[in-house]
Design a protein around this motif. Sequence first.
Motif, short mmCIF file in Angstrom:
data_model
loop_
_atom_site.label_atom_id
_atom_site.label_comp_id
_atom_site.label_asym_id
_atom_site.label_seq_id
_atom_site.Cartn_x
_atom_site.Cartn_y
_atom_site.Cartn_z
N VAL A 62 35.19 45.55 35.78
CA VAL A 62 35.64 44.50 36.68
C VAL A 62 35.89 43.21 35.90
N THR A 63 36.72 42.35 36.47
CA THR A 63 36.85 40.99 35.98
C THR A 63 35.76 40.14 36.63
N ALA A 64 35.57 38.94 36.13
CA ALA A 64 34.57 38.05 36.73
C ALA A 64 34.96 37.69 38.16
N ALA A 65 36.22 37.31 38.38
CA ALA A 65 36.67 36.95 39.72
C ALA A 65 36.67 38.17 40.63
N GLY A 66 37.04 39.33 40.08
CA GLY A 66 37.02 40.55 40.88
C GLY A 66 35.63 40.92 41.31
N TYR A 67 34.63 40.64 40.45
CA TYR A 67 33.25 40.93 40.83
C TYR A 67 32.81 40.04 41.99
N VAL A 68 33.09 38.73 41.88
CA VAL A 68 32.65 37.80 42.91
C VAL A 68 33.32 38.12 44.24
N ALA A 69 34.63 38.35 44.22
CA ALA A 69 35.34 38.70 45.46
C ALA A 69 34.84 40.03 46.01
N GLY A 70 34.55 40.97 45.12
CA GLY A 70 34.04 42.26 45.56
C GLY A 70 32.67 42.15 46.19
N ARG A 71 31.78 41.37 45.58
CA ARG A 71 30.45 41.20 46.16
C ARG A 71 30.54 40.48 47.51
#
Length: 513
Positions: free
Chosen positions: A155-164
Amino acid sequence: MNAEAVLGIDLGTSVVKAGIYGFDGAMHASASCPLTLSHSGPGRAEQDLDDFYEAAAAASRVCLAGGYAPERIGAVAMVGQMAGVGIVDKDHRPLAAFDSWLDTRCGDVADELSRTLGDRITATAGCAPTISIGPKMLWWRRHRPDVCRDAASFVTAAGYVAGRATATVGRSAFIDPSYLHFTSVADVGRAAWDEALVDAVGVDPDLLPRIVESAEIVGTLTDRAAADFGLRPGVPVAAGCGDTAASALGAGAARAGQAFDIAGTAAVFGVCLPVFAPDASDGTLMTMRAALPGRWYSLAYVGGAGQVVEWVCREVLGHASVDPDAYADLAAAASSVPPGSDGVMVSPHFSGRVAPVSPSMRGSIVGLSAVTGRAHLARAALEAIAFEYRRYADIARGAAPDVAVTEIIGTGGGSRLDVWNQIKADVLATPYRPVVGAESGTRGAAMVAMAAIGQELPELEPSAYGPVARPDPATTAAYAAATESYQRWSARWAAGYRSESALTEHHGTGDTI
């Protein structure tokens, strides 16, 4: 109450920024929250994925603390640093620290891919292998198979935050097209994974996230995330994009021929193109898909350039902290020295060169004489970034000869240094227009959020731009020779550090990772 604004969040290296923007593009509130970058060993630079989430949530809450009603927020988009990678399990929980774009552990992997598949990767992915997502994914497969066995996706950092924030799990992890050039295994022109390249590189296809458009809604805020961010449950969350793509969009550099300069922790220079035109001949530039379809950017960056400027302020000019007084002193010192710094040149690659890749390269100074003073070093450090940009611009012109570079739009803290803007304008022989009345990263994120819910995208007001630095013909002519000299020295530095690194490894005294 009807929605009339969006929230844009920019996850950087040292700070997370958030901004509330009305549909007319006006910023109503902003906030930031610091991040920690850890260095646990040679070549290591890591961050905690959950720290990104907590910082994003905290910045959002501060934005809303001024009384802006959460019900007025119609969508959220996260953007973030681009060349790093995280790894999560089937429940979207981190299995390891985030492998930052400043982490050089994958340097040998990048070198190997350059030798064996460099041309193929550049032509298809739009970027020669470098210290970024693709080599990092392969490094994890080779060196930490135990982690990869338990993983569901990178995951990317932004993708992780949006995913969580949206309760993304398992194979629902995503990446948007603006990151794909860094993966080494994507067809950037088609915004799809290249199965043959995935196999040739050796990346595990089961750990590749699904590709979605930046403005695609990937979910809505859960009850828990809504409480964390101070928003109402059910707010749509867009996939978002990389911070470079967001800054270009937010600064208004979206027409073919416009160039942008992001003068931040990394110094990023890119030219907007109407077609996918990879740098197949030189292998220096990256071709990044824009946040919105129909545009690409031919770009490259000097990693850690902002840290070099801070080093000059602290270690050369003697400032205990890097504050407005330090930057004012830097500007005064650089202005007191003639163009070319009386022959003094600085290599700004303190932690390795990204484009073209040379992980072993470090900082250097040449041209010292009895008349050299601190001001010479200050100006030479600023000129070095401009010289790097000139090379990038020349290569971009060669890759897309029908596209003329008309102007440079500057963003980031460094674009507030008028003397540096003038140096860049003179070296590149192109007008330089800084954005001073807008925060381009969060604004770009907000524009992605607007696009996700069908809102028309606003343009920046003329008042958002600062005074234009126009190239002086005489200075530009003088800089032409200095640029050529810098390029020759740069080649020598790269070769010398590469040779020293090989000797160190041969004698068994190098760092081990």
